[in-house]
Design an enzyme around this catalytic site. Structure first.
Site, PDB file in Angstrom:
ATOM      1  N   LYS A 184       0.829  -1.216   0.000  1.00 12.73           N
ATOM      2  CA  LYS A 184       0.000   0.000   0.000  1.00 12.73           C
ATOM      3  C   LYS A 184       0.863   1.266   0.000  1.00 12.73           C
ATOM      4  O   LYS A 184       0.649   2.170  -0.800  1.00 12.73           O
ATOM      5  CB  LYS A 184      -0.930   0.020   1.239  1.00 12.73           C
ATOM      6  CG  LYS A 184      -1.865  -1.175   1.316  1.00 12.73           C
ATOM      7  CD  LYS A 184      -2.767  -1.103   2.538  1.00 12.73           C
ATOM      8  CE  LYS A 184      -2.045  -1.173   3.857  1.00 12.73           C
ATOM      9  NZ  LYS A 184      -1.361  -2.466   4.116  1.00 12.73           N
ATOM     10  N   ARG A 210      11.075  -0.590  11.120  1.00 14.23           N
ATOM     11  CA  ARG A 210       9.949  -0.203  11.968  1.00 14.23           C
ATOM     12  C   ARG A 210       9.884  -1.078  13.216  1.00 14.23           C
ATOM     13  O   ARG A 210      10.139  -2.277  13.147  1.00 14.23           O
ATOM     14  CB  ARG A 210       8.645  -0.337  11.179  1.00 14.23           C
ATOM     15  CG  ARG A 210       8.288   0.929  10.427  1.00 14.23           C
ATOM     16  CD  ARG A 210       7.145   0.746   9.480  1.00 14.23           C
ATOM     17  NE  ARG A 210       5.981   0.060  10.039  1.00 14.23           N
ATOM     18  CZ  ARG A 210       4.831  -0.088   9.392  1.00 14.23           C
ATOM     19  NH1 ARG A 210       4.696   0.433   8.189  1.00 14.23           N
ATOM     20  NH2 ARG A 210       3.830  -0.726   9.936  1.00 14.23           N
ATOM     21  N   ARG A 256      11.425  -5.269   5.282  1.00 12.08           N
ATOM     22  CA  ARG A 256      11.145  -3.849   4.978  1.00 12.08           C
ATOM     23  C   ARG A 256      12.110  -2.927   5.727  1.00 12.08           C
ATOM     24  O   ARG A 256      12.392  -3.118   6.888  1.00 12.08           O
ATOM     25  CB  ARG A 256       9.707  -3.511   5.381  1.00 12.08           C
ATOM     26  CG  ARG A 256       9.420  -1.996   5.324  1.00 12.08           C
ATOM     27  CD  ARG A 256       7.960  -1.671   5.263  1.00 12.08           C
ATOM     28  NE  ARG A 256       7.182  -2.223   6.342  1.00 12.08           N
ATOM     29  CZ  ARG A 256       5.847  -2.237   6.371  1.00 12.08           C
ATOM     30  NH1 ARG A 256       5.162  -1.706   5.357  1.00 12.08           N
ATOM     31  NH2 ARG A 256       5.201  -2.752   7.383  1.00 12.08           N
ATOM     32  N   ARG A 267      -0.722  -8.527  13.461  1.00 10.12           N
ATOM     33  CA  ARG A 267      -1.346  -7.606  12.491  1.00 10.12           C
ATOM     34  C   ARG A 267      -2.138  -8.368  11.434  1.00 10.12           C
ATOM     35  O   ARG A 267      -3.181  -7.907  10.974  1.00 10.12           O
ATOM     36  CB  ARG A 267      -0.277  -6.716  11.843  1.00 10.12           C
ATOM     37  CG  ARG A 267       0.088  -5.530  12.732  1.00 10.12           C
ATOM     38  CD  ARG A 267       1.518  -5.112  12.578  1.00 10.12           C
ATOM     39  NE  ARG A 267       1.821  -4.550  11.288  1.00 10.12           N
ATOM     40  CZ  ARG A 267       3.055  -4.468  10.795  1.00 10.12           C
ATOM     41  NH1 ARG A 267       4.075  -4.934  11.477  1.00 10.12           N
ATOM     42  NH2 ARG A 267       3.251  -3.911   9.627  1.00 10.12           N
ATOM     43  N   ARG A 304      -9.855   0.720   8.682  1.00 12.70           N
ATOM     44  CA  ARG A 304      -9.370  -0.624   8.991  1.00 12.70           C
ATOM     45  C   ARG A 304     -10.402  -1.413   9.787  1.00 12.70           C
ATOM     46  O   ARG A 304     -10.149  -2.568  10.108  1.00 12.70           O
ATOM     47  CB  ARG A 304      -8.121  -0.489   9.855  1.00 12.70           C
ATOM     48  CG  ARG A 304      -6.835  -1.013   9.247  1.00 12.70           C
ATOM     49  CD  ARG A 304      -5.762  -0.791  10.303  1.00 12.70           C
ATOM     50  NE  ARG A 304      -4.513  -1.393  10.011  1.00 12.70           N
ATOM     51  CZ  ARG A 304      -3.506  -0.780   9.393  1.00 12.70           C
ATOM     52  NH1 ARG A 304      -3.663   0.432   8.928  1.00 12.70           N
ATOM     53  NH2 ARG A 304      -2.360  -1.402   9.245  1.00 12.70           N
TER      54      ARG A 304
END
Ligand code: ADP
Ligand code: ADP
Length: 210
Positions: free
Chosen positions: A13, A153, A127, A164, A88
């Site tokens: 995203k 992160r 990531r 998640r 969400r």
């Protein structure tokens, strides 16, 4: 154009939003980025959400709704926006609808970037982001250029990702039929190269690449 990008964590995203906003000339509104900025700046909101995010839980609806609705009422969102990571939950989707309807506005499309659970862990744990530019990299799929400082992160641990993903299936996936029923849902396959995904999104939106 008023758009929503939805998809599991790691679907792409953020990567796609950054590419599309310049093409579509609308601001990128990422609830995750807004929360991370609040944490970085040490604000009250940041203190409130830090632990929740680190564990991969969702920030309470009332806090999230207030923050995002205020953001899309800012001047730069007058002619449109690209929401990334919001809504969400079903209450968030309903609050967004109500806020837009109150101003006689509506959404143009919700783009679902589909990605299977199996690829997500590898995408998320690899990531990296560049704090200076906000660019998103991946140690294997899109390595940062030499000399570019990157960080990981706090919630990109395997443990938080599993949490998640559970939240995505339990809370976020159920909003998809809500938009499908309104005829707004467009799906793209997120397992292709980033270029192909961008092309597909522009195509389902009926926008020609310039
Ligand atoms: P991802 O890259 O996994 O999709 P985001 O950057 O969108 O992650 O979000 C990171 C975290 O911020 C979430 O796990 C959650 O704790 C919080 N968050 C972001 N957006 C929302 C939202 N709309 N509702 C509740 N929590 C949110
Ligand atoms: P999201 O915002 O949905 O959590 P990101 O855009 O941050 O996802 O992407 C998650 C990770 O996967 C990043 O490291 C990014 O570089 C990588 N990535 C994004 N899109 C692709 C793709 N199409 N193919 C391979 N890796 C990708």
């Amino acid at each position: 154009m008023r758009l929503i990008l939805v998809g599991p964590p790691g679907a792409g995203k953020g990567t796609q939003a950054k590419r599309l906003v310049s093409q579509l000339n609308i601001p990128h509104v990422s609830s995750g980025d807004m929360f991370r900025a609040a944490i970085k700046n040490g604000t009250e909101l940041g203190k409130q959400v830090q632990e929740i995010m680190k564990q991969g839980h969702l920030v309470p609806d009332e806090v999230t709704i207030k923050m995002v609705i205020a953001r899309i009422k800012e001047d730069d969102c007058e002619s449109g926006f690209m929401l990334d990571g919001f809504p969400r939950t079903r209450p968030q989707a309903e609050a967004l609808d109500a806020a837009l309807a109150a101003d006689d506005l509506s959404l143009d499309a919700i783009v679902l970037i589909e990605a299977a659970d199996e690829v997500i862990i590898e995408r998320i744990t690899g990531r990296r982001t560049a704090p200076k530019t906000g660019a998103i990299y991946h140690i294997k799929f899109n390595p940062p250029p030499e000399g570019v400082e990157v960080t990981q992160r706090a919630d990109d641990t395997e443990e938080a990702v599993v949490q998640r993903m559970k939240k995505y299936h339990a809370e976020t996936a159920p909003i998809i039929p809500f938009y499908e029923a309104k005829g707004l849902l467009k799906s793209v396959n997120g397992l292709q190269t980033p270029d192909q995904v961008t092309e597909d999104i522009l195509s389902v939106l009926g926008v020609r690449k310039s």
